[in-house]
Design a protein around this motif. Structure first.
Motif, PDB file in Angstrom:
ATOM      1  N   GLN A  69       3.869  16.721   1.035  1.00 42.00           N
ATOM      2  CA  GLN A  69       4.198  15.614   1.160  1.00 42.00           C
ATOM      3  C   GLN A  69       4.826  14.507  -0.217  1.00 42.00           C
ATOM      4  N   CYS A  98       7.898   6.152   5.492  1.00 38.78           N
ATOM      5  CA  CYS A  98       8.192   6.970   5.219  1.00 38.78           C
ATOM      6  C   CYS A  98       8.999   7.219   4.546  1.00 38.78           C
ATOM      7  N   ALA A 126       9.120  13.026   9.666  1.00 37.12           N
ATOM      8  CA  ALA A 126       8.366  11.776   9.254  1.00 37.12           C
ATOM      9  C   ALA A 126       7.840  12.424  10.393  1.00 37.12           C
ATOM     10  N   LYS A 133       9.497   6.657  10.669  1.00 39.34           N
ATOM     11  CA  LYS A 133      10.677   6.583   9.913  1.00 39.34           C
ATOM     12  C   LYS A 133      10.823   5.902   9.171  1.00 39.34           C
TER      13      LYS A 133
END
Length: 336
Positions: free
Chosen positions: A298, A38, A267, A35
């Motif tokens: 992405q 990400c 993520a 996360k």
């Protein structure tokens, strides 16, 4: 910027423009390191502002409050990287300071727990948009994957929309049933948004919206955020080219001022799973691919979207609007 592999014109515009993703799933499942990575990937790809999902129809009031409390502590505790947004001007200040602006939202109205008094409290805690129903029926109205779509917006739903208008929270119709969304357009005095969706005319899917919904949203002055979920954009095709087709359709239908971005990028797919309110593959009329096999656009692909829009003749102002200025305009108009 040198790693974006786009033209100098596209790179300069992409870096200078305000770049806003209006839906980033931010549940507690999955690996925390992924996360955090990400958000780092998004910053490296040019993102300036993100709206994080911190609750929805799958959680109640208590768990929602606890989640917000944890996330506030996390982001306020790292002021060198993040700005927790209260006003629209906070977003530009964050960009100017080289920090990521963080916004919160709910994907569903069950955290309100049938208590209109919660709307203002949630707004003060950082919730800036809340969608009406997440896939299935709730006390507000129908979700987009219900077996029927006849109930429309409930009496409580009308009151909820009016209260959201009063406090300055965006009314969001993503994941919401067709009739319920059309009712919302009639009730809301403020612009209505679809934070993350795609065009059904480009690819048929229950999560995508029809041209009548696109036009209805635009009539309110609202914005449609295009997501990057491959199974919504096409037959599990998570590419910039496919994403652009949906953007271009809506631009042709209602104008670029009504288009924004919201990747809905997960993520950690392997550790994530649909909640009980996500209709599973066997029950879904769209026959979605398994959760872990969805192809997403992405974050690193997004500079190519700027390039693609320029290649298709979009002028700088239109590109800037789609990348983030449209969301900013609406924030200045509605947030209080």
């Amino acid at each position: 910027m040198s790693d974006w592999n786009v033209s100098e014109q596209a790179a300069a515009l992409h870096q200078d423009a305000l770049f806003w993703d209006n839906t980033v799933p931010w549940g507690d499942q999955g690996r925390p390191a992924l996360k955090a990575k990400c958000l780092q990937r998004m910053v490296a790809s040019g993102f300036d502002a993100v709206s994080l999902t911190v609750g929805g129809d799958w959680v109640g009031l208590v768990d929602s409050i606890k989640k917000i409390a944890r996330e506030r502590v996390h982001f306020l505790g790292d002021p060198d990287k993040y700005v927790l947004v209260e006003t629209a001007d906070d977003i530009l200040a964050a960009k100017s300071a080289g920090k990521l602006a963080v916004i919160f939202h709910f994907q569903g109205t069950n955290p309100v727990a049938n208590d209109l008094n919660m709307v203002e409290l949630y707004y003060r805690l950082g919730i800036r948009h809340m969608l009406m129903a997440y896939n299935l029926r709730n006390p507000v109205g129908d979700g987009c994957k219900e077996l029927s779509d006849g109930a429309g917006l409930s009496r409580f739903g009308v009151q909820l929309v009016e209260e959201m208008n009063r406090v300055g929270m965006w009314v969001d119709c993503s994941h919401t049933g067709h009739r319920t969304s059309m009712d919302v357009f009639e009730v809301s005095n403020d612009p209505v948004i679809f934070s993350h969706t795609a065009a059904d005319a480009v690819y048929h899917h229950s999560r995508n919206i029809g041209d009548d919904q696109i036009k209805g949203c635009a009539t309110t002055g609202g914005i449609i955020g295009i997501n990057g979920v491959g199974s919504f954009l096409g037959k599990n095709v998570g590419t910039i080219e496919t994403m652009f087709r949906h953007i271009d359709h809506i631009v042709e239908t209602v104008g670029s001022e009504h288009v924004g971005l919201a990747l809905d990028y997960v993520a950690d797919q392997e550790a994530s799973s649909p909640t009980s309110l996500n209709v599973g593959k066997d029950d879904d009329p769209d026959h979605e691919v398994p959760w872990t096999e969805i192809n997403y656009v992405q974050p690193e692909m997004l500079p190519r979207l700027t390039e693609t829009m320029l290649q298709h003749g979009y002028v700088d102002a239109d590109v800037r609007g789609i990348l983030g200025d449209n969301w900013l305009r609406l924030a200045r108009q509605v947030w209080k």
